[in-house]
Design an enzyme around this catalytic site. Structure first.
Site, mmCIF file in Angstrom:
data_model
loop_
_atom_site.group_PDB
_atom_site.id
_atom_site.type_symbol
_atom_site.label_atom_id
_atom_site.label_comp_id
_atom_site.label_asym_id
_atom_site.label_seq_id
_atom_site.Cartn_x
_atom_site.Cartn_y
_atom_site.Cartn_z
ATOM 1 N N LEU A 1 8.198 2.265 5.002
ATOM 2 C CA LEU A 1 9.221 1.388 5.024
ATOM 3 C C LEU A 1 10.401 1.724 4.249
ATOM 4 C CD1 LEU A 1 6.944 -1.842 5.399
ATOM 5 C CD2 LEU A 1 7.863 -0.646 7.055
ATOM 6 N N SER B 1 0.855 -1.193 0.051
ATOM 7 C CA SER B 1 0.237 -0.121 0.084
ATOM 8 C C SER B 1 0.684 1.444 -0.024
ATOM 9 C CB SER B 1 -0.921 0.058 1.098
ATOM 10 O OG SER B 1 -0.408 0.112 2.276
ATOM 11 N N ILE C 1 1.230 4.636 1.465
ATOM 12 C CA ILE C 1 1.875 5.017 2.655
ATOM 13 C C ILE C 1 2.766 4.270 3.306
ATOM 14 C CG2 ILE C 1 1.363 6.304 4.981
ATOM 15 C CD1 ILE C 1 -1.284 7.265 3.866
ATOM 16 N N CYS C 2 2.258 3.185 3.378
ATOM 17 C CA CYS C 2 3.136 1.949 4.269
ATOM 18 C C CYS C 2 4.275 1.849 3.495
ATOM 19 C CB CYS C 2 2.566 0.478 4.005
ATOM 20 S SG CYS C 2 1.061 0.559 5.038
ATOM 21 N N THR C 3 4.543 1.580 2.162
ATOM 22 C CA THR C 3 5.774 1.510 1.327
ATOM 23 C C THR C 3 6.650 2.792 1.526
ATOM 24 O OG1 THR C 3 4.512 0.050 -0.441
ATOM 25 C CG2 THR C 3 6.451 1.182 -1.157
#
Length: 158
Positions: free
Chosen positions: A52, A45, A47-49
């Site tokens: 991270l 997804s 924002i997660c990417t």
């Protein structure tokens, strides 16, 4: 299903989950190091990417602070392996897949209505005590600078 979020100064709830390679990772086995536990909703997804990848690009700063980074989501180890391979993550991504979201619930960051973890970060010192907690609302990325500040403070205590 979600419990209360552990507070700064409390002992971090122990857990064991498998990483993207199917290897077990137990939080208590990392004593002697600082640990940054980053709960995130889903692999792949947006924002997660972004979050991270920022951790990936600054991993040396965590290593310099004697810190291990653990990313935790409700995805399966198979999805996490594909995600780590695609993005070049060199830290463990842990599968809180089954029982679904159990560890996120113990940390008070599981949303049972959507079936995903919220954006919660817990920085745990070398003795297993929580030193920093942030839980951001859906759609709001976390600030890497905060992690660095807390880890710098922990380093001064050595």
């Amino acid at each position: 299903m979600a419990g209360s979020t552990p507070a700064v100064g409390e002992e971090a709830p122990d857990f064991e989950l498998v990483n993207q390679y199917g290897e077990p990772v137990r939080l208590s086995s990392l004593r002697g190091r600082n640990v940054v536990v980053v709960f995130y909703p889903f692999a792949f997804s947006g924002i997660c990417t972004g979050e991270l990848c920022e951790l990936r690009d600054n991993l040396a700063a965590f290593e310099d602070a004697n810190a291990t980074v653990l990313g935790v989501s409700v995805d399966s180890k198979f999805a996490l392996r594909a995600y780590a391979d695609k993005e070049g993550y060199e830290f463990d991504l842990l599968a809180d897949f089954w029982p679904h979201g159990e560890v996120a619930a113990r940390y008070g960051v599981f949303d049972p209505d959507s079936g995903m973890a919220l954006r919660g970060t817990f920085i745990i010192d070398a003795d297993g005590t929580i030193r920093y907690v942030v839980v951001n609302p859906r759609g709001q990325a976390r600030e890497l600078a905060q992690y660095r500040n807390v880890l710098a403070e922990l380093g001064q205590g050595r």
